[in-house]
Design an enzyme around this catalytic site. Structure first.
Site, short mmCIF file in Angstrom:
data_model
loop_
_atom_site.label_atom_id
_atom_site.label_comp_id
_atom_site.label_asym_id
_atom_site.label_seq_id
_atom_site.Cartn_x
_atom_site.Cartn_y
_atom_site.Cartn_z
CE LYS A 78 -3.80 1.90 2.48
NZ LYS A 78 -4.98 1.69 3.80
CB SER A 159 -8.11 3.76 2.71
OG SER A 159 -7.35 3.14 3.68
CB SER A 183 -8.88 1.22 5.69
OG SER A 183 -9.39 2.68 5.65
#
Lengths: 496, 95
Positions: A78, A159, A183
């Site tokens: 990420k 997210s 998330s």
């Protein structure tokens, strides 16, 4: 060997150690898949040269019999994790071409264990969002499509939407993610993948771009419970550079996968049965209860009376912490700068241009609830309610509950633009089942439960005692075993 | 509680985010939507409840107060938008 991207992480590991495949072959297969999946917009930065170099080094280590636990396994990271020498953006314009001179502890742990890193995955800007639509690099498209509706671009959740979509589209064997209010678990549920948010303190936060420091936690997204367990064992561990990281040994989580869940007490909290809950979600939850009962677990009704206050509490505490954490983006030490007539004007113009609308909104709410005259009414009150939310869980666990079972999300994934365009709160409601877990610092896992009538995945959530991720892995594996097998979508996105 | 446009401008300035006049009204609506959403916390009885300090009962770890790192000025300045030698450069702050 057929398509190497269809191996699970565990099978790929075994094929590498038994020399059936090489790390370079495995990496090339994933790089080729990534190249043809740009329509999904999963990656902000691809690092193919770096990945191949790492894979060659892994093959050499495998040949010498010096393989680490993740040797040669291609993963995605990420883009909230700082990567040494690789542009790191947090999906924000304000970081510009920020290139860290250091590696985050968790991604460093993966590299230490031999992982191959394919690139940096897209996300909501500063991890603020539930659909990956707030990214300054454009939204991520889920590999999933609604039945009979091939034109709607489905969101992968957020997210960690780049992470969930890349794993579901077989662009990597697993990915790192972070979870502040849901998330990891919400995007996992939206994409039919497994997402684990460990106990607060289990993984180091050092070198991960901070959003809300008392809630943020790193964790994996993978296609199977076993794969997630393998990744978490490498990611977790004490780090002297993070004072909230816990100095405790990391268990062999993979050993917990497949362990019996006979006699485990599973709490089913009545407060999660929301008014107007969709019949499909309610049915999935009942099904999850039945699956665990069949596996020998004991089901008990429990009450977590402060559940409905968790989301409002979150929308005070998280923005408050974010407004402090994001104060560092001032156009001085890194990132972009807009010229101004004096230093304050420079700050204000830089931050107005560099932050997107959702981030600006949250910084402003956070600034307001921390400002003189409102601090007690909002922030202190929210911290008190947070104590009560945590106490609810403490009492349930003290009464002998081993884990709590809930739905992971209130609906399946939706299409781009369908939520939150007029009222920001509509989007926030996506995290209604996941946010309590961050409030109480507990571990949680999202496991696929099957497909809804619209053809999109649905997920179940298990919540565990602090630092008892092992029980969660055992229970999650039992659910995975019982649930209908998810066939990931055929690659309609592939470019020739 | 709800905010008016003067408060929106004040918060924006406190947060060091430039706001154009035409954005104020939209921001006011969005901030008030969030504030009305969190209003429900007012009904919780928090009498005698301590505000949470840490989700886990743990002592803040301390280390010996000695220099453990340093000599990396080049690294620290590597990403600065404006620098001169080993200094960050900002607009003039002292007349």
């Amino acid at each position: 060997m057929s398509d190497l991207t269809h191996l699970s992480l565990a099978d790929a590991r075994d094929a590498l150690t038994s020399k059936k495949i090489s790390a370079v072959e495995l990496t090339k297969a994933h790089l080729a898949a990534i190249e043809r999946a740009r329509a999904l917009n999963c990656f902000i930065t691809e690092t193919p040269e770096l990945a191949l170099k790492q894979a060659e080094a892994s093959d050499a280590k495998l040949a010498r019999g010096e393989a680490g636990p993740l040797e040669g396994l291609p993963l995605g990271v990420k883009d909230l994790y700082c990567s040494k020498g690789v542009r790191t953006t947090a999906a924000s314009r304000i970081l510009d071409d920020f290139t860290p001179t250091y590696e985050s502890t968790v991604s460093g742990n993966l590299l230490r264990d031999g992982a191959v890193t394919l690139g940096k995955l897209n996300l909501d800007e500063f991890a603020m969002g539930s659909s990956n639509e707030t990214s300054a690099f454009g939204p991520v498209v889920s590999p999933w499509r609604r039945k009979g509706d091939p034109n709607a671009k489905i969101v992968p959740g957020g997210s960690s939407g780049g992470s969930s979509a890349a794993v579901a589209a077989h662009l990597c064997l697993g990915a790192t993610a972070t979870d502040t209010g849901g998330s990891i678990r919400q995007p996992a549920a939206f994409t039919g993948t497994v997402g684990v948010k460990p106990t607060y303190g289990r993984c180091s936060r050092w070198g991960i771009v901070a959003f809300a420091s008392s809630l943020d936690q790193a964790g994996p997204i993978a296609r199977t419970v076993r794969d997630a367990a393998i990744m978490l064992r490498s990611m977790a561990g004490h780090d002297p550079k993070d004072t909230t990281s816990v100095d405790a040994p990391v268990p062999d989580y993979e050993a917990a996968v497949g362990a019996s869940v006979k006699g485990r007490r599973i709490g089913v909290p009545k407060e999660y049965r929301l008014d107007g809950m969709s019949a499909e979600i309610a049915a999935l939850w009942d099904q999850g209860v039945a699956w665990l009962k069949d596996a020998g677990a004991e089901i008990v009704d429990i009450s977590l009376p402060h559940t409905k206050y968790a989301l409002p509490t979150y929308y005070i505490i998280a923005p408050a912490e974010a407004s402090s954490n994001l104060a560092r983006y001032d156009g001085v030490r890194y990132g972009m700068r807009e010229q101004g007539r004096d230093i304050v004007d420079m700050y204000e113009k830089t931050r107005a241009k560099g932050f997107g609308a959702e981030v600006r909104r949250r910084i402003m709410i956070g600034t307001y609830v921390l400002s003189a005259g409102y601090y007690d009414a909002y922030y202190v009150r929210a911290q008190k309610v947070r104590s009560l939310i945590k106490r609810d869980f403490d009492e349930a666990f003290a009464a002998g509950v081993d884990a709590v079972l809930t739905p992971a999300t209130p609906s399946t994934a939706f299409a781009q633009g369908e939520q939150g365009s007029t009222d920001p709160v509509e989007m926030y409601l996506n995290d209604v089942f996941t946010v309590t877990v961050n409030m109480a610092g507990l571990p949680g896992v999202a496991v696929p439960g099957g497909l809804a009538a619209n053809g999109l995945p649905l997920g179940l959530q298990l919540i565990g005692r602090p630092f008892d991720e092992e029980t969660l892995f055992s229970l999650a594996a039992a659910l995975e075993q019982a649930a209908p097998k998810i066939d990931f979508p055929q690659p309609w996105w592939r470019e020739a | 509680m709800s905010v008016d446009s003067a408060v929106v401008r004040r918060i924006a300035h406190l947060a060091r985010i430039a706001v154009e006049e035409k954005e104020v009204e939209r921001l006011r609506g969005e901030l008030n939507a969030i504030l009305s959403f969190v209003e429900t916390l007012g009904e919780v009885n928090v009498e005698g409840v301590e505000p949470i300090a840490s989700v886990l009962p743990m002592q803040m770890k301390k280390r010996v107060d000695v220099v453990s790192d340093g000599g990396i000025a080049d690294d620290i300045l590597a990403n600065a938008p404006a620098r001169e030698d080993h200094y960050f450069v900002v607009p003039k702050v002292v007349e």
